[in-house]
Design a protein around this motif. Structure first.
Motif, PDB file in Angstrom:
ATOM      1  N   GLY A  10     -50.944  46.396 -63.888  1.00  0.00           N
ATOM      2  CA  GLY A  10     -50.280  44.716 -63.575  1.00  0.00           C
ATOM      3  C   GLY A  10     -51.308  43.597 -62.852  1.00  0.00           C
ATOM      4  N   GLY A  11     -51.973  44.391 -61.602  1.00  0.00           N
ATOM      5  CA  GLY A  11     -52.246  43.825 -60.175  1.00  0.00           C
ATOM      6  C   GLY A  11     -53.187  42.932 -60.120  1.00  0.00           C
ATOM      7  N   ASP A  12     -53.812  42.440 -61.862  1.00  0.00           N
ATOM      8  CA  ASP A  12     -54.798  42.017 -61.640  1.00  0.00           C
ATOM      9  C   ASP A  12     -54.385  40.490 -62.570  1.00  0.00           C
ATOM     10  OD1 ASP A  12     -56.896  44.899 -62.924  1.00  0.00           O
ATOM     11  OD2 ASP A  12     -56.836  44.064 -61.343  1.00  0.00           O
ATOM     12  N   LEU A  13     -53.866  40.906 -62.846  1.00  0.00           N
ATOM     13  CA  LEU A  13     -52.946  39.591 -63.919  1.00  0.00           C
ATOM     14  C   LEU A  13     -52.387  38.402 -62.598  1.00  0.00           C
ATOM     15  CD1 LEU A  13     -49.733  41.236 -66.387  1.00  0.00           C
ATOM     16  CD2 LEU A  13     -52.718  40.676 -66.839  1.00  0.00           C
ATOM     17  N   ILE A  14     -52.796  36.824 -63.221  1.00  0.00           N
ATOM     18  CA  ILE A  14     -52.795  35.790 -62.279  1.00  0.00           C
ATOM     19  C   ILE A  14     -51.490  34.955 -62.503  1.00  0.00           C
ATOM     20  CG2 ILE A  14     -53.087  33.754 -61.526  1.00  0.00           C
ATOM     21  CD1 ILE A  14     -55.966  35.010 -62.296  1.00  0.00           C
ATOM     22  N   GLU A  15     -49.770  35.137 -61.636  1.00  0.00           N
ATOM     23  CA  GLU A  15     -49.238  34.579 -62.397  1.00  0.00           C
ATOM     24  C   GLU A  15     -49.347  33.068 -62.289  1.00  0.00           C
ATOM     25  OE1 GLU A  15     -44.466  35.194 -60.883  1.00  0.00           O
ATOM     26  OE2 GLU A  15     -45.568  36.394 -59.610  1.00  0.00           O
ATOM     27  N   ILE A  16     -49.118  32.041 -62.635  1.00  0.00           N
ATOM     28  CA  ILE A  16     -49.303  30.963 -62.974  1.00  0.00           C
ATOM     29  C   ILE A  16     -47.611  29.874 -63.537  1.00  0.00           C
ATOM     30  CG2 ILE A  16     -50.494  28.970 -64.104  1.00  0.00           C
ATOM     31  CD1 ILE A  16     -52.761  30.871 -63.778  1.00  0.00           C
ATOM     32  N   LYS A  17     -47.659  28.660 -62.491  1.00  0.00           N
ATOM     33  CA  LYS A  17     -46.836  28.129 -63.114  1.00  0.00           C
ATOM     34  C   LYS A  17     -47.566  26.530 -63.506  1.00  0.00           C
ATOM     35  CE  LYS A  17     -44.165  26.772 -58.944  1.00  0.00           C
ATOM     36  NZ  LYS A  17     -42.674  26.681 -58.320  1.00  0.00           N
ATOM     37  N   PHE A  18     -46.878  26.056 -64.463  1.00  0.00           N
ATOM     38  CA  PHE A  18     -47.480  24.352 -64.457  1.00  0.00           C
ATOM     39  C   PHE A  18     -46.320  23.620 -64.678  1.00  0.00           C
ATOM     40  CE2 PHE A  18     -49.366  27.523 -67.879  1.00  0.00           C
ATOM     41  CZ  PHE A  18     -50.386  27.299 -67.770  1.00  0.00           C
ATOM     42  N   ARG A  19     -46.797  22.836 -63.486  1.00  0.00           N
ATOM     43  CA  ARG A  19     -46.131  20.989 -63.022  1.00  0.00           C
ATOM     44  C   ARG A  19     -46.418  20.440 -63.626  1.00  0.00           C
ATOM     45  NH1 ARG A  19     -44.458  21.967 -57.152  1.00  0.00           N
ATOM     46  NH2 ARG A  19     -42.319  23.363 -58.318  1.00  0.00           N
ATOM     47  N   ILE A  20     -45.488  19.480 -64.717  1.00  0.00           N
ATOM     48  CA  ILE A  20     -45.603  18.062 -65.553  1.00  0.00           C
ATOM     49  C   ILE A  20     -45.517  17.096 -64.544  1.00  0.00           C
ATOM     50  CG2 ILE A  20     -45.231  19.784 -67.630  1.00  0.00           C
ATOM     51  CD1 ILE A  20     -42.125  18.341 -67.779  1.00  0.00           C
ATOM     52  N   PHE A  21     -45.334  16.371 -65.125  1.00  0.00           N
ATOM     53  CA  PHE A  21     -45.457  14.742 -64.382  1.00  0.00           C
ATOM     54  C   PHE A  21     -43.786  14.585 -63.530  1.00  0.00           C
ATOM     55  CE2 PHE A  21     -44.438  14.540 -69.123  1.00  0.00           C
ATOM     56  CZ  PHE A  21     -43.703  13.224 -68.497  1.00  0.00           C
ATOM     57  N   ASP A  22     -43.254  14.714 -64.410  1.00  0.00           N
ATOM     58  CA  ASP A  22     -41.797  14.236 -63.245  1.00  0.00           C
ATOM     59  C   ASP A  22     -40.867  15.481 -62.564  1.00  0.00           C
ATOM     60  OD1 ASP A  22     -40.480  16.645 -65.364  1.00  0.00           O
ATOM     61  OD2 ASP A  22     -39.347  15.438 -66.161  1.00  0.00           O
ATOM     62  N   GLY A  23     -42.179  16.484 -62.704  1.00  0.00           N
ATOM     63  CA  GLY A  23     -41.771  18.464 -61.715  1.00  0.00           C
ATOM     64  C   GLY A  23     -40.717  19.199 -61.679  1.00  0.00           C
ATOM     65  N   THR A  24     -41.020  19.406 -63.094  1.00  0.00           N
ATOM     66  CA  THR A  24     -40.391  19.777 -64.105  1.00  0.00           C
ATOM     67  C   THR A  24     -41.478  21.020 -64.216  1.00  0.00           C
ATOM     68  OG1 THR A  24     -39.319  19.110 -65.647  1.00  0.00           O
ATOM     69  CG2 THR A  24     -39.569  20.767 -66.430  1.00  0.00           C
ATOM     70  N   ASP A  25     -40.804  22.125 -64.212  1.00  0.00           N
ATOM     71  CA  ASP A  25     -41.988  23.680 -64.022  1.00  0.00           C
ATOM     72  C   ASP A  25     -41.990  24.296 -65.707  1.00  0.00           C
ATOM     73  OD1 ASP A  25     -42.636  22.541 -61.866  1.00  0.00           O
ATOM     74  OD2 ASP A  25     -41.870  24.809 -60.764  1.00  0.00           O
ATOM     75  N   ILE A  26     -43.430  24.852 -66.043  1.00  0.00           N
ATOM     76  CA  ILE A  26     -43.404  25.227 -67.475  1.00  0.00           C
ATOM     77  C   ILE A  26     -43.700  27.092 -66.722  1.00  0.00           C
ATOM     78  CG2 ILE A  26     -44.425  25.818 -69.027  1.00  0.00           C
ATOM     79  CD1 ILE A  26     -44.313  22.749 -69.193  1.00  0.00           C
ATOM     80  N   GLY A  27     -43.273  27.956 -67.007  1.00  0.00           N
ATOM     81  CA  GLY A  27     -43.304  29.403 -66.044  1.00  0.00           C
ATOM     82  C   GLY A  27     -42.424  29.216 -65.135  1.00  0.00           C
ATOM     83  N   PRO A  28     -43.401  30.563 -64.458  1.00  0.00           N
ATOM     84  CA  PRO A  28     -44.348  31.263 -64.306  1.00  0.00           C
ATOM     85  C   PRO A  28     -44.205  32.330 -65.436  1.00  0.00           C
ATOM     86  CG  PRO A  28     -42.888  32.243 -62.530  1.00  0.00           C
ATOM     87  CD  PRO A  28     -41.885  30.758 -63.206  1.00  0.00           C
ATOM     88  N   SER A  29     -45.483  32.779 -65.618  1.00  0.00           N
ATOM     89  CA  SER A  29     -46.157  33.289 -66.412  1.00  0.00           C
ATOM     90  C   SER A  29     -47.413  34.056 -65.695  1.00  0.00           C
ATOM     91  CB  SER A  29     -46.886  32.267 -68.056  1.00  0.00           C
ATOM     92  OG  SER A  29     -45.421  31.624 -68.168  1.00  0.00           O
ATOM     93  N   LYS A  30     -47.589  35.532 -66.235  1.00  0.00           N
ATOM     94  CA  LYS A  30     -48.651  36.572 -65.471  1.00  0.00           C
ATOM     95  C   LYS A  30     -49.309  36.032 -66.597  1.00  0.00           C
ATOM     96  CE  LYS A  30     -46.104  39.754 -61.947  1.00  0.00           C
ATOM     97  NZ  LYS A  30     -45.852  40.102 -61.631  1.00  0.00           N
ATOM     98  N   LEU A  31     -50.922  36.198 -66.256  1.00  0.00           N
ATOM     99  CA  LEU A  31     -52.194  35.442 -67.480  1.00  0.00           C
ATOM    100  C   LEU A  31     -52.567  37.146 -67.235  1.00  0.00           C
ATOM    101  CD1 LEU A  31     -50.774  32.280 -67.666  1.00  0.00           C
ATOM    102  CD2 LEU A  31     -51.031  33.928 -69.536  1.00  0.00           C
ATOM    103  N   ASP A  32     -53.825  36.939 -67.883  1.00  0.00           N
ATOM    104  CA  ASP A  32     -55.440  38.142 -67.620  1.00  0.00           C
ATOM    105  C   ASP A  32     -55.829  36.506 -66.920  1.00  0.00           C
ATOM    106  OD1 ASP A  32     -57.981  38.573 -67.907  1.00  0.00           O
ATOM    107  OD2 ASP A  32     -56.682  40.794 -69.090  1.00  0.00           O
TER     108      ASP A  32
END
Length: 125
Positions: A10-32
């Motif tokens: 699992g160390g190869d996965l990249i953890e990402i979150k998406f920040r939208i215009f009002d400061g709300t976050d989607i995620g984080p998600s671990k992705l290939d």
């Protein structure tokens, strides 16, 4: 608290979150790292918070920005992330911009079907 995050595959996965215009976050998600930017946009579209005034309708309405760069749909996550001094295991925050609707030839046909609005034009002499 070292429970679930070992140093295995699992160390190869990249953890990402998406920040939208009002400061709300989607995620984080671990992705290939081989995940394409188009797939990232599909994730954002699927997880978009309900009740927002501005919401994308399709992936072309979304721009993802990482480290000041607009990411291209055909690029992979590995090609699009810039690990500038990020600690290993850190979460990468990508900013999400929703494009206003653009009028192209397809939309033009739809606009012609809409009832015409009365518009006033004034001339000052």
């Amino acid at each position: 608290m070292e429970g679930g995050g070992g140093g295995g595959g699992g160390g190869d996965l990249i953890e990402i979150k998406f920040r939208i215009f009002d400061g709300t976050d989607i995620g984080p998600s671990k992705l290939d790292p081989a995940t394409t930017v188009a797939s990232l946009k599909e994730i954002v579209l699927a997880q978009w918070p309900q009740g927002k005034e501005i919401a994308p309708k399709m992936i072309n309405d979304i721009k993802l920005i990482n480290a000041g760069r607009i990411l291209e749909n055909n690029r992979t996550l590995a090609e699009s992330t810039v690990p500038v001094g990020e600690p290993s295991g850190g979460v990468i925050t990508m900013h999400v911009v929703v494009r206003p609707p653009q009028f192209d030839k397809e939309n033009e046909k739809e606009l012609k079907k809409l009832p015409k609005q009365n518009r006033c034009s004034c001339t000052i002499v």
